[in-house]
Design a protein around this motif. Structure first.
Motif, PDB file in Angstrom:
ATOM      1  N   MET A  74       0.853  -1.199   0.000  1.00  0.00           N
ATOM      2  CA  MET A  74       0.000   0.000   0.000  1.00  0.00           C
ATOM      3  C   MET A  74       0.887   1.247   0.000  1.00  0.00           C
ATOM      4  N   THR A  75       0.602   2.152  -0.909  1.00  0.00           N
ATOM      5  CA  THR A  75       1.402   3.370  -1.023  1.00  0.00           C
ATOM      6  C   THR A  75       1.020   4.367   0.079  1.00  0.00           C
ATOM      7  N   ASP A  76       1.844   5.394   0.221  1.00  0.00           N
ATOM      8  CA  ASP A  76       1.526   6.449   1.196  1.00  0.00           C
ATOM      9  C   ASP A  76       0.190   7.109   0.874  1.00  0.00           C
ATOM     10  N   LEU A  77      -0.083   7.306  -0.411  1.00  0.00           N
ATOM     11  CA  LEU A  77      -1.355   7.903  -0.814  1.00  0.00           C
ATOM     12  C   LEU A  77      -2.521   6.995  -0.451  1.00  0.00           C
ATOM     13  N   ASP A  78      -2.353   5.692  -0.649  1.00  0.00           N
ATOM     14  CA  ASP A  78      -3.400   4.733  -0.280  1.00  0.00           C
ATOM     15  C   ASP A  78      -3.640   4.748   1.226  1.00  0.00           C
ATOM     16  N   ARG A  79      -2.547   4.836   1.985  1.00  0.00           N
ATOM     17  CA  ARG A  79      -2.684   4.889   3.441  1.00  0.00           C
ATOM     18  C   ARG A  79      -3.430   6.146   3.877  1.00  0.00           C
ATOM     19  N   LEU A  80      -3.141   7.258   3.231  1.00  0.00           N
ATOM     20  CA  LEU A  80      -3.835   8.508   3.534  1.00  0.00           C
ATOM     21  C   LEU A  80      -5.325   8.393   3.210  1.00  0.00           C
ATOM     22  N   LYS A  81      -5.622   7.801   2.063  1.00  0.00           N
ATOM     23  CA  LYS A  81      -7.022   7.582   1.691  1.00  0.00           C
ATOM     24  C   LYS A  81      -7.712   6.681   2.712  1.00  0.00           C
ATOM     25  N   TYR A  82      -7.008   5.614   3.094  1.00  0.00           N
ATOM     26  CA  TYR A  82      -7.565   4.665   4.061  1.00  0.00           C
ATOM     27  C   TYR A  82      -7.887   5.361   5.387  1.00  0.00           C
ATOM     28  N   GLU A  83      -6.949   6.157   5.900  1.00  0.00           N
ATOM     29  CA  GLU A  83      -7.167   6.855   7.169  1.00  0.00           C
ATOM     30  C   GLU A  83      -8.323   7.851   7.061  1.00  0.00           C
ATOM     31  N   THR A  84      -8.404   8.555   5.942  1.00  0.00           N
ATOM     32  CA  THR A  84      -9.491   9.522   5.739  1.00  0.00           C
ATOM     33  C   THR A  84     -10.839   8.818   5.690  1.00  0.00           C
ATOM     34  N   LEU A  85     -10.918   7.735   4.938  1.00  0.00           N
ATOM     35  CA  LEU A  85     -12.168   6.970   4.834  1.00  0.00           C
ATOM     36  C   LEU A  85     -12.552   6.369   6.181  1.00  0.00           C
ATOM     37  N   LEU A  86     -11.555   5.870   6.908  1.00  0.00           N
ATOM     38  CA  LEU A  86     -11.826   5.264   8.210  1.00  0.00           C
ATOM     39  C   LEU A  86     -12.369   6.282   9.199  1.00  0.00           C
ATOM     40  N   ARG A  87     -11.828   7.498   9.184  1.00  0.00           N
ATOM     41  CA  ARG A  87     -12.337   8.550  10.078  1.00  0.00           C
ATOM     42  C   ARG A  87     -13.780   8.913   9.729  1.00  0.00           C
ATOM     43  N   GLN A  88     -14.068   8.974   8.435  1.00  0.00           N
ATOM     44  CA  GLN A  88     -15.452   9.248   8.026  1.00  0.00           C
ATOM     45  C   GLN A  88     -16.384   8.119   8.454  1.00  0.00           C
ATOM     46  N   LEU A  89     -15.903   6.876   8.320  1.00  0.00           N
ATOM     47  CA  LEU A  89     -16.714   5.729   8.713  1.00  0.00           C
ATOM     48  C   LEU A  89     -16.999   5.761  10.214  1.00  0.00           C
ATOM     49  N   GLU A  90     -15.993   6.073  11.015  1.00  0.00           N
ATOM     50  CA  GLU A  90     -16.189   6.167  12.470  1.00  0.00           C
ATOM     51  C   GLU A  90     -17.218   7.255  12.806  1.00  0.00           C
ATOM     52  N   ARG A  91     -17.147   8.360  12.076  1.00  0.00           N
ATOM     53  CA  ARG A  91     -18.106   9.445  12.305  1.00  0.00           C
ATOM     54  C   ARG A  91     -19.532   8.999  11.969  1.00  0.00           C
ATOM     55  N   MET A  92     -19.710   8.289  10.863  1.00  0.00           N
ATOM     56  CA  MET A  92     -21.043   7.825  10.460  1.00  0.00           C
ATOM     57  C   MET A  92     -21.577   6.773  11.429  1.00  0.00           C
ATOM     58  N   ARG A  93     -20.712   5.893  11.891  1.00  0.00           N
ATOM     59  CA  ARG A  93     -21.151   4.882  12.861  1.00  0.00           C
ATOM     60  C   ARG A  93     -21.545   5.546  14.181  1.00  0.00           C
ATOM     61  N   GLY A  94     -20.778   6.548  14.600  1.00  0.00           N
ATOM     62  CA  GLY A  94     -21.138   7.281  15.807  1.00  0.00           C
ATOM     63  C   GLY A  94     -22.478   7.979  15.663  1.00  0.00           C
ATOM     64  N   MET A  95     -22.704   8.569  14.501  1.00  0.00           N
ATOM     65  CA  MET A  95     -23.985   9.229  14.231  1.00  0.00           C
ATOM     66  C   MET A  95     -25.125   8.216  14.242  1.00  0.00           C
ATOM     67  N   GLN A  96     -24.890   7.087  13.614  1.00  0.00           N
ATOM     68  CA  GLN A  96     -25.919   6.048  13.565  1.00  0.00           C
ATOM     69  C   GLN A  96     -26.317   5.586  14.968  1.00  0.00           C
ATOM     70  N   TYR A  97     -25.354   5.294  15.799  1.00  0.00           N
ATOM     71  CA  TYR A  97     -25.648   4.805  17.145  1.00  0.00           C
ATOM     72  C   TYR A  97     -26.311   5.889  17.993  1.00  0.00           C
ATOM     73  N   ALA A  98     -25.871   7.141  17.837  1.00  0.00           N
ATOM     74  CA  ALA A  98     -26.477   8.240  18.604  1.00  0.00           C
ATOM     75  C   ALA A  98     -27.948   8.404  18.262  1.00  0.00           C
ATOM     76  N   TYR A  99     -28.274   8.358  16.977  1.00  0.00           N
ATOM     77  CA  TYR A  99     -29.673   8.538  16.582  1.00  0.00           C
ATOM     78  C   TYR A  99     -30.524   7.313  16.888  1.00  0.00           C
ATOM     79  N   HIS A 100     -29.928   6.127  16.895  1.00  0.00           N
ATOM     80  CA  HIS A 100     -30.683   4.951  17.342  1.00  0.00           C
ATOM     81  C   HIS A 100     -31.036   5.077  18.824  1.00  0.00           C
ATOM     82  N   ARG A 101     -30.094   5.560  19.629  1.00  0.00           N
ATOM     83  CA  ARG A 101     -30.387   5.757  21.055  1.00  0.00           C
ATOM     84  C   ARG A 101     -31.530   6.755  21.230  1.00  0.00           C
ATOM     85  N   LYS A 102     -31.484   7.844  20.470  1.00  0.00           N
ATOM     86  CA  LYS A 102     -32.559   8.839  20.551  1.00  0.00           C
ATOM     87  C   LYS A 102     -33.888   8.241  20.116  1.00  0.00           C
ATOM     88  N   PHE A 103     -33.860   7.417  19.075  1.00  0.00           N
ATOM     89  CA  PHE A 103     -35.065   6.763  18.561  1.00  0.00           C
ATOM     90  C   PHE A 103     -35.722   5.902  19.646  1.00  0.00           C
TER      91      PHE A 103
END
Length: 200
Positions: free
Chosen positions: A1-30
């Motif tokens: 994996m190249t440095d650019l791929d690693r950067l993409k991976y980290e960026t995508l992973l942070r977005q995924l963590e944010r979406m999962r956090g949002m999902q769980y927060a709104y399920h709790r509210k529901f």
């Protein structure tokens, strides 16, 4: 994996963590909304006074719309998370992330209409749970409406019932139209174009 791929991976992973956090927060509210509103409706029913009973009838319809609104945020997070997982899997060259596939089988699929007879009898617990509260609230509204009918003049009851019926039909029509899935499909298309993933 190249440095650019690693950067993409980290960026995508942070977005995924944010979406999962949002999902769980709104399920709790529901789930909290369903429980607290049912308790509040029970309190209004036990008071057995006109204003409390009318509030119950209109309030549970608004609670249903609010629950649908929270569910719509959960769906937003799930659709985005699905696309991110697929993009990360493509980057990794194998299916490392499968949560979105499991959620579709275990909870409910993201594609298609959310409310239909087939959904109610799907056999999924989430669908039964939703139907459970809809039936419970309908019974509570019926009981409250019966008490209001006994306590006011026929003309006053007709006005209240007609207003409630129009309010309910307008909200129900919008919720049913929204959850046919057009917005989710548009979002999936946007993600497909931006992330290059075969989502939706």
């Amino acid at each position: 994996m190249t440095d650019l791929d690693r950067l993409k991976y980290e960026t995508l992973l942070r977005q995924l963590e944010r979406m999962r956090g949002m999902q769980y927060a709104y399920h709790r509210k529901f789930f909290a909304l369903l429980l607290l509103s049912t308790l509040a409706a029970g309190a209004c029913l036990s008071i057995s006074r006109g204003p409390a009973l009318v509030f119950l009838c209109f309030g549970l319809v608004s609670t249903g719309v609010s629950a649908a609104f929270l569910l719509h945020f959960c769906d937003f997070a799930r659709i985005h998370a699905r696309a991110l997982e697929e993009r990360i899997n493509r980057l990794a060259g194998e299916h490392l992330l499968v949560a979105s596939q499991l959620e579709a089988d275990y909870f409910y699929p993201l594609d298609g209409s959310r409310f239909s007879p087939a959904v109610v009898f799907s056999g999924r617990f989430f669908d039964m749970y939703t139907a459970h509260f809809c039936i419970l609230w309908a019974l509570m509204i019926g009981a409250a409406g019966f008490q209001v009918w006994q306590g006011v003049s026929p003309r006053a009851f007709a006005i209240l019932a007609g207003t409630w019926g129009l309010w309910t039909l307008a909200n129900l029509a919008f919720v049913l139209a929204w959850f046919r899935g057009a917005a989710g499909r548009r979002m999936a298309q946007t993600l497909r174009e931006r992330l290059g993933t075969p989502c939706g």
